[in-house]
Design a protein around this motif. Structure first.
Motif, PDB file in Angstrom:
ATOM      1  N   LEU A  62     -57.093  77.257 -18.409  1.00  0.00           N
ATOM      2  CA  LEU A  62     -56.102  76.225 -18.707  1.00  0.00           C
ATOM      3  C   LEU A  62     -54.679  76.752 -18.766  1.00  0.00           C
ATOM      4  N   SER A  63     -54.463  77.931 -19.336  1.00  0.00           N
ATOM      5  CA  SER A  63     -53.096  78.372 -19.569  1.00  0.00           C
ATOM      6  C   SER A  63     -52.928  79.839 -19.225  1.00  0.00           C
ATOM      7  N   TRP A  91     -49.795  76.552 -13.592  1.00  0.00           N
ATOM      8  CA  TRP A  91     -50.632  76.443 -14.779  1.00  0.00           C
ATOM      9  C   TRP A  91     -50.370  75.141 -15.515  1.00  0.00           C
ATOM     10  N   ASP A  92     -51.346  74.720 -16.315  1.00  0.00           N
ATOM     11  CA  ASP A  92     -51.171  73.536 -17.158  1.00  0.00           C
ATOM     12  C   ASP A  92     -50.320  73.844 -18.386  1.00  0.00           C
ATOM     13  N   SER A 133     -46.287  71.747 -16.137  1.00  0.00           N
ATOM     14  CA  SER A 133     -46.751  72.683 -17.150  1.00  0.00           C
ATOM     15  C   SER A 133     -46.074  72.435 -18.498  1.00  0.00           C
ATOM     16  N   GLU A 201     -61.574  72.563 -18.255  1.00  0.00           N
ATOM     17  CA  GLU A 201     -61.658  71.474 -17.287  1.00  0.00           C
ATOM     18  C   GLU A 201     -61.587  70.116 -17.971  1.00  0.00           C
ATOM     19  N   ARG A 204     -57.961  69.577 -18.885  1.00  0.00           N
ATOM     20  CA  ARG A 204     -57.189  69.279 -17.669  1.00  0.00           C
ATOM     21  C   ARG A 204     -57.417  67.847 -17.217  1.00  0.00           C
ATOM     22  N   ARG A 207     -55.520  65.273 -19.271  1.00  0.00           N
ATOM     23  CA  ARG A 207     -54.082  65.193 -19.048  1.00  0.00           C
ATOM     24  C   ARG A 207     -53.728  64.023 -18.140  1.00  0.00           C
TER      25      ARG A 207
END
Length: 341
Positions: A62-63, A91-92, A133, A201, A204, A207
């Motif tokens: 994720l990051s 990246w998120d 991001s 996941e 993500r 989001r």
């Protein structure tokens, strides 16, 4: 043929990320009641399910964590030479650890970050570049919170070049790390858990959804919250509801619980801005109003003495409160503290 048991299967797949193709291979083996030889062939030799997961771990996490130290505009935002977007486009979440050590080699680094945090875009050359991001800043407070709120501000760990009220005003919330207990062995479960890749996941995917409108069904904001404050609170409430009620089955009490925490987290930012930027940020008495009862509730921060403008309970000797009209024609509440002789 002997069916692979649950423990063996679990130990085989939790060491890396699984792509769609690899998940289908495992599903087929389970349906076929494959023996250990077939599992060994699929995992380590033939399809190389686990040994080929190196890149998947990188792309599915994720990051990314930027440890304290120097960074550049090219690394974080956009590289003019290669014409490639930096970390914010890959990246998120971009998390900065040990913020006290963060330094930009470029003079315009903080300004570009400020623009990005406000609009989700930044300009490089003639191009306007968008990215999604989020940014997280992690730091350590070297003094007790009680002393720091009286003598300085909670953004003190940031380097001097980043102490800017306009920069901090872009932050949606300030999480009180001193209220989070240190990790201890009893916090670890002895049961089965989710692998990090699965959780990443899920986050993500969530989001793509928004629960920001949940507030408007039951409440409205007080008049001390400006547009930037409202946006910050709504985004925090949406995030909390997605974590606690991912199916959207929340009620009024749930929304109020998340709203109270979101307002507290945003007010904590504004309380520090009042110390850094002066009376420009005087409107820190955040509140929300119930759409049904029209009752207005004020939300404070615990380290500043609770949610009431005047703390409940008996005051110390020599303490009094008064309301005075200031030079800007705004009413102000003042606390006078005399020292007994």
């Amino acid at each position: 043929m002997k069916k692979m048991n649950q423990i063996e299967y679990k130990s085989s797949i939790t060491t890396g990320s699984l792509l769609v193709r690899e998940s289908r291979i495992i599903a087929r083996l389970l349906l076929d009641n494959a023996d250990k030889t077939a599992w060994h062939q699929a995992i380590t030799i033939g399809n190389d399910i686990l040994n080929g997961c190196g890149n998947a771990i990188i792309t599915n996490i994720l990051s990314v964590l930027v440890s304290g130290g120097q960074t550049t505009v090219a690394n974080l935002f956009y590289n003019m030479s290669t014409q490639k977007v930096g970390l914010v486009g890959l990246w998120d979440v971009v998390a900065f650890d040990e913020v006290a050590g963060i330094k930009f080699k470029d003079k315009d680094g903080v300004q570009i970050m400020k623009d990005y945090m406000a609009s989700g875009s930044f300009s490089r050359g003639r191009d306007m570049i968008n990215a999604n991001s989020a940014m997280v800043f992690v730091g350590n407070i070297n003094q007790s919170v009680d002393i720091l709120v009286k003598t300085a501000h909670l953004f003190a760990p940031f380097p001097e070049e980043m102490i800017d009220s306009a920069f901090f005003d872009r932050m949606h919330c300030y999480i009180p790390g001193w209220e989070i207990p240190k990790m201890r062995p009893e916090f670890l479960t002895s049961q089965y858990g989710l692998i990090v890749d699965f959780l990443a996941e899920f986050l993500r995917e969530m989001r793509k959804r928004s629960f920001s409108d949940a507030i408007d069904q039951y409440f409205k904001m007080g008049n001390n919250l400006n547009q930037r404050d409202v946006i910050a609170v709504k985004k925090t409430v949406s995030g909390l509801l997605k974590l606690l009620y991912p199916r959207g089955d929340f009620d009024k009490d749930a929304v109020e619980h998340c709203l109270t925490y979101a307002i507290e987290s945003r007010r904590r930012v504004k309380e520090q801005l009042k110390k850094i930027g002066g009376m420009e940020f005087y409107d820190v008495h955040f509140s929300y109003i119930d759409n049904e009862s029209l009752e207005e509730k004020f939300v404070g921060v615990p380290e500043h003495g609770g949610g009431a403008l005047i703390p409940e309970g008996p005051m110390n000797p020599g303490t009094m409160h008064t309301v005075v009209l200031g030079t800007t024609e705004h009413l102000g509440l003042y606390r006078l503290m005399g020292k007994p002789i």
